[in-house]
Design a protein around this motif. Structure first.
Motif, short mmCIF file in Angstrom:
data_model
loop_
_atom_site.label_atom_id
_atom_site.label_comp_id
_atom_site.label_asym_id
_atom_site.label_seq_id
_atom_site.Cartn_x
_atom_site.Cartn_y
_atom_site.Cartn_z
N UNK A 130 0.83 -1.20 0.00
CA UNK A 130 0.00 0.00 0.00
C UNK A 130 0.86 1.25 0.00
N UNK A 131 0.31 2.31 -0.54
CA UNK A 131 0.90 3.64 -0.48
C UNK A 131 -0.23 4.65 -0.36
N UNK A 132 0.07 5.79 0.24
CA UNK A 132 -0.89 6.88 0.27
C UNK A 132 -0.24 8.12 -0.33
N UNK A 133 -0.85 8.63 -1.36
CA UNK A 133 -0.40 9.86 -1.99
C UNK A 133 -1.16 11.04 -1.40
N UNK A 134 -0.45 12.14 -1.26
CA UNK A 134 -1.07 13.38 -0.76
C UNK A 134 -0.88 14.48 -1.78
N UNK A 135 -1.87 15.35 -1.86
CA UNK A 135 -1.80 16.51 -2.75
C UNK A 135 -2.16 17.74 -1.91
N UNK A 136 -1.16 18.53 -1.61
CA UNK A 136 -1.37 19.74 -0.82
C UNK A 136 -1.83 20.87 -1.75
N UNK A 190 -7.72 21.30 2.15
CA UNK A 190 -6.33 21.65 1.88
C UNK A 190 -5.52 20.51 1.29
N UNK A 191 -5.97 19.28 1.55
CA UNK A 191 -5.21 18.13 1.09
C UNK A 191 -6.15 17.08 0.52
N UNK A 192 -5.78 16.55 -0.61
CA UNK A 192 -6.50 15.43 -1.21
C UNK A 192 -5.59 14.22 -1.18
N UNK A 193 -6.17 13.07 -0.87
CA UNK A 193 -5.39 11.85 -0.70
C UNK A 193 -5.81 10.79 -1.72
N UNK A 194 -4.88 9.90 -2.00
CA UNK A 194 -5.20 8.70 -2.76
C UNK A 194 -4.59 7.53 -2.01
N UNK A 195 -5.44 6.76 -1.35
CA UNK A 195 -5.00 5.56 -0.65
C UNK A 195 -5.01 4.41 -1.66
N UNK A 196 -3.86 3.79 -1.82
CA UNK A 196 -3.72 2.72 -2.81
C UNK A 196 -3.36 1.43 -2.10
N UNK A 197 -4.24 0.46 -2.17
CA UNK A 197 -4.03 -0.84 -1.55
C UNK A 197 -3.95 -1.92 -2.60
#
Length: 117
Positions: free
Chosen positions: A17-23, A76-83
């Motif tokens: 898994x990884x989690x991407x963040x977009x500030x 303020x932040x958008x995430x993409x949780x990738x499993x």
């Protein structure tokens, strides 16, 4: 104006898994929707997931059930949780904002995700 900065990419084994963040900074109130796109070598950029200002989400068929897009309350932040990552998920992932009355698109700089088999 809207500015975007992605983080969270890296190298992971298949199944991980990884989690991407977009500030997001700038005119956050003017954002209509946020999206995550990806581009693999030799392929066109494709939409992975998107979320509207009202919270409606949509996903590419290839990631449904594995990826989740979300945002914090302030926007303020958008995430993409990738499993359950697969080698075919390997790509540069870009955050994008659709904002303003004429749906201007702003892109982040991209973050590399590499999934090893």
């Amino acid at each position: 104006q809207v500015q975007l900065v992605e983080s969270g990419g890296g190298l992971v084994q298949a199944g991980g898994s990884l989690r991407l963040s977009c500030a997001v900074s700038g005119s956050i109130f003017s954002i209509n929707a946020m999206g995550w796109y990806r581009q693999a070598p030799g392929k066109q950029r494709e939409l992975v997931a998107a979320i509207t200002s009202g919270g409606t989400t949509r996903y590419a068929d290839s990631v449904k059930g594995r990826f989740t897009i979300s945002r914090d309350i302030a926007g303020n932040t958008t995430y993409l949780q990738m499993n359950s990552l697969k080698p075919e998920d390997t790509a540069v992932y870009y955050c994008a904002a659709d904002w303003g009355p004429i749906a201007t698109i702003t892109w982040g700089q991209g973050t590399q995700v590499t999934v090893s088999s």
